[in-house]
Design a protein around this motif. Sequence first.
Motif, PDB file in Angstrom:
ATOM      1  N   VAL A 141     -26.756 -21.268  -4.894  1.00  0.00           N
ATOM      2  CA  VAL A 141     -26.489 -22.581  -4.160  1.00  0.00           C
ATOM      3  C   VAL A 141     -27.933 -23.457  -3.639  1.00  0.00           C
ATOM      4  N   ASP A 142     -27.894 -24.584  -3.923  1.00  0.00           N
ATOM      5  CA  ASP A 142     -29.255 -25.303  -3.612  1.00  0.00           C
ATOM      6  C   ASP A 142     -28.947 -25.741  -2.067  1.00  0.00           C
ATOM      7  N   ASP A 143     -27.993 -26.166  -1.841  1.00  0.00           N
ATOM      8  CA  ASP A 143     -27.789 -26.769  -0.463  1.00  0.00           C
ATOM      9  C   ASP A 143     -26.413 -26.556   0.044  1.00  0.00           C
ATOM     10  N   PHE A 144     -26.127 -26.221   1.182  1.00  0.00           N
ATOM     11  CA  PHE A 144     -24.755 -26.253   1.882  1.00  0.00           C
ATOM     12  C   PHE A 144     -24.888 -26.483   3.291  1.00  0.00           C
ATOM     13  N   LYS A 145     -24.044 -27.383   3.869  1.00  0.00           N
ATOM     14  CA  LYS A 145     -23.897 -27.530   5.281  1.00  0.00           C
ATOM     15  C   LYS A 145     -22.419 -27.493   5.747  1.00  0.00           C
ATOM     16  N   PHE A 146     -22.314 -26.617   6.869  1.00  0.00           N
ATOM     17  CA  PHE A 146     -21.089 -26.693   7.486  1.00  0.00           C
ATOM     18  C   PHE A 146     -20.400 -27.900   7.739  1.00  0.00           C
ATOM     19  N   PRO A 147     -19.072 -28.140   7.553  1.00  0.00           N
ATOM     20  CA  PRO A 147     -18.550 -29.363   7.993  1.00  0.00           C
ATOM     21  C   PRO A 147     -18.969 -29.900   9.437  1.00  0.00           C
ATOM     22  N   GLY A 148     -19.434 -31.038   9.461  1.00  0.00           N
ATOM     23  CA  GLY A 148     -19.822 -31.662  10.774  1.00  0.00           C
ATOM     24  C   GLY A 148     -21.291 -31.275  10.965  1.00  0.00           C
ATOM     25  N   GLU A 149     -21.848 -30.455  10.509  1.00  0.00           N
ATOM     26  CA  GLU A 149     -23.168 -30.123  10.785  1.00  0.00           C
ATOM     27  C   GLU A 149     -24.279 -31.051   9.934  1.00  0.00           C
ATOM     28  N   GLN A 150     -25.409 -31.257  10.684  1.00  0.00           N
ATOM     29  CA  GLN A 150     -26.502 -32.108   9.746  1.00  0.00           C
ATOM     30  C   GLN A 150     -27.381 -31.169   9.103  1.00  0.00           C
ATOM     31  N   LYS A 151     -27.535 -29.953   9.649  1.00  0.00           N
ATOM     32  CA  LYS A 151     -28.682 -29.014   9.229  1.00  0.00           C
ATOM     33  C   LYS A 151     -28.155 -28.357   8.254  1.00  0.00           C
ATOM     34  N   SER A 152     -28.932 -28.006   6.908  1.00  0.00           N
ATOM     35  CA  SER A 152     -28.429 -27.115   5.960  1.00  0.00           C
ATOM     36  C   SER A 152     -28.561 -25.773   6.553  1.00  0.00           C
ATOM     37  N   SER A 153     -27.117 -25.066   6.251  1.00  0.00           N
ATOM     38  CA  SER A 153     -26.908 -23.679   6.533  1.00  0.00           C
ATOM     39  C   SER A 153     -27.529 -22.661   5.436  1.00  0.00           C
ATOM     40  N   LEU A 154     -27.728 -23.199   4.410  1.00  0.00           N
ATOM     41  CA  LEU A 154     -28.154 -22.333   3.150  1.00  0.00           C
ATOM     42  C   LEU A 154     -29.030 -23.475   2.212  1.00  0.00           C
ATOM     43  N   LYS A 155     -30.139 -23.085   1.931  1.00  0.00           N
ATOM     44  CA  LYS A 155     -31.159 -23.932   0.993  1.00  0.00           C
ATOM     45  C   LYS A 155     -31.762 -23.044  -0.010  1.00  0.00           C
ATOM     46  N   ASN A 156     -31.594 -23.428  -1.216  1.00  0.00           N
ATOM     47  CA  ASN A 156     -32.187 -22.752  -2.510  1.00  0.00           C
ATOM     48  C   ASN A 156     -31.730 -21.330  -2.452  1.00  0.00           C
ATOM     49  N   VAL A 157     -30.672 -20.750  -2.216  1.00  0.00           N
ATOM     50  CA  VAL A 157     -30.366 -19.281  -2.110  1.00  0.00           C
ATOM     51  C   VAL A 157     -29.821 -18.930  -3.409  1.00  0.00           C
ATOM     52  N   HIS A 158     -30.585 -18.307  -4.108  1.00  0.00           N
ATOM     53  CA  HIS A 158     -30.172 -17.765  -5.593  1.00  0.00           C
ATOM     54  C   HIS A 158     -30.558 -16.211  -5.671  1.00  0.00           C
ATOM     55  N   PHE A 159     -29.503 -15.851  -6.210  1.00  0.00           N
ATOM     56  CA  PHE A 159     -29.534 -14.148  -6.410  1.00  0.00           C
ATOM     57  C   PHE A 159     -28.691 -13.887  -7.507  1.00  0.00           C
ATOM     58  N   GLU A 160     -28.459 -12.661  -8.410  1.00  0.00           N
ATOM     59  CA  GLU A 160     -27.926 -12.277  -9.320  1.00  0.00           C
ATOM     60  C   GLU A 160     -27.457 -10.891  -8.981  1.00  0.00           C
ATOM     61  N   LEU A 161     -26.147 -10.510  -9.135  1.00  0.00           N
ATOM     62  CA  LEU A 161     -25.855  -9.069  -8.889  1.00  0.00           C
ATOM     63  C   LEU A 161     -25.007  -8.601  -9.939  1.00  0.00           C
ATOM     64  N   LYS A 162     -25.311  -7.547 -10.617  1.00  0.00           N
ATOM     65  CA  LYS A 162     -24.757  -6.709 -11.839  1.00  0.00           C
ATOM     66  C   LYS A 162     -23.490  -6.163 -11.335  1.00  0.00           C
ATOM     67  N   GLN A 163     -22.506  -6.025 -12.196  1.00  0.00           N
ATOM     68  CA  GLN A 163     -21.115  -5.237 -11.705  1.00  0.00           C
ATOM     69  C   GLN A 163     -21.735  -3.943 -11.388  1.00  0.00           C
ATOM     70  N   GLY A 164     -21.180  -3.335 -10.376  1.00  0.00           N
ATOM     71  CA  GLY A 164     -21.450  -1.884  -9.692  1.00  0.00           C
ATOM     72  C   GLY A 164     -22.515  -2.095  -9.008  1.00  0.00           C
TER      73      GLY A 164
END
Length: 586
Positions: A340-363
Amino acid sequence: MSVFLKLDWFFKERKKEYILGLLMLTIVGILILIPPKIIGYVIDEIGSRTLTTVSLLKWIAIIIVVALVMYVMRYYWRMMIFGSSNYLAKILREKLFCHFTKMSSSFYQERRIGDLMAHATNDVSAVQQTAGAGVLTLFDSIVTGGFVIVAMAFTIDWRLTFIALIPMPFMALSTSFYGKLLHERFGIAQAAFSDLNDKTQESIAGIKVIKTFGQQKEDIADFTKLSENLVSKNMKVARVDSLFDPTISLIVGISFLLSLGFGAKFIVDGAMTIGDLVAFNTYLGLLVWPMLAFGMLFNIMERGSASYDRIHQLLSIPVEIDDKVDALDTRPAGDIIFAVDDFKFPGEQKSSLKNVHFELKQGQTLGIVGKTGAGKTAILKLLLREFEGYEGKIIFGQHQIDEYKKSRLKEAIGYVPQEHFLFSTTITNNIAFSNIDVEREKVEHVAKLAYIHEDILAFSNGYETIVGERGVSLSGGQKQRISIARALLTNPELLILDDSLSAVDAKTEEAILQSLKNERQHATTIITSHRLSAIEHAHLIIVLHEGTIVEKGTHEQLMALKGKYYEMYQLQQLERLVEKGGEADE
């Protein structure tokens, strides 16, 4: 009449019932004309001294037969019309409830529970009245009133009928004016009821907090203020509502006065008999109900219209997150890629997530740490598809999560939230919430995995113990472990523990995590926690700060960095040392 047009879809659906009901109502409207005419004949026969025993018995027999037929007809038209109105209430309640279950978290953040409850109770009841009593009063005032007026005009005297009906336009004008006022004031009163309903629900749910802080008097004062406001708004409705009957009674009284005055003159002139005048006034008495019904009709229609508008407005709110047309009907499984490069909750001006990248293998197990507001909950909400509108992608298995049907995605995820909600039923039913028919052995198995089995057996009724509303009879740790057991019962591909071990001691936490590790070797787990001991074993740990990953790695790697994670860990170790009385671990 607009509310009847709004309910056109329902009347078409129940066309057969309404046609039969109104047909029987029409028959009753015709039969009700017979007794007054018979009374007129009997009075004239008495006046002319031609009434015989046989004639009197004949008239009595006719009246009895008419009464019996009317009795049967009135029973069945009530079954048809009022039965249909009950069916409408059922449809609207189910539509509202179904709509509520489809709505996203933002919908409930913007609306109060009490207000939604008011829609499903008071508003539905007002619309139900429209489809029942409203239809009755409309048809009855037109049909019965029409038949009575025709009988008065064509069987007695059209001139007297015209004179008696002169005041009626004034009634139509006044009731129309009252109706407009009623519509506006009833909508305001319903809003006030929603406020009181919300306050009641909130106070009962938070009664422990209110008592703990000794705020009973203040809370009662707030409730009283809202209650007085509701009474005030309803009094404004009642003031308008109270004008209908007196106005109609006054106008009907004027009609009686005119009919008696001019009727007496017609008798003197030889244009009418005394029996005709008695019959005419009896008909006029029958006209009182249609007049009153006409006034009630405005009341019912305006209430129903205001309530239907409120319900329709709620139902017209679009579902923000829904299945795609070609959504995959398969349960997701496999690796998770969160980018996720950018995410804002509805109605919010400030980003709640910015450049959050990770990979999780099964298990594998992912640990997420960070201060309150760092973005931990935002990650989980996006994985659960409670919010969308982010820049980037979230892949579960071979597809992005929005390509799956929501129901199938939910099947694959077991979520244990921070705020644990238990239903006012048995412990067994709470654990088996997702599959109420599951075998008892499976319920006990997941309870053992969550280390709550022994606690349950210690209760007087064991697994059949009623936990009370929201699990009021249980401790915080017990509620957390029952919630974990409930999530484990679905055997999810992804288990999310959102700070779900905060209320258990370190020893129990370690035992639960070890049992999960042994049981779920090939399933994925995500744990958010303020207590780092809960995520030390994770294959990957990410440290969030203001919506961004500032550190990433295993426990050993992060300790070697001596950054934020290291500082948090050392601080918690110091706190544990203080709790133990300053004795270092051996």
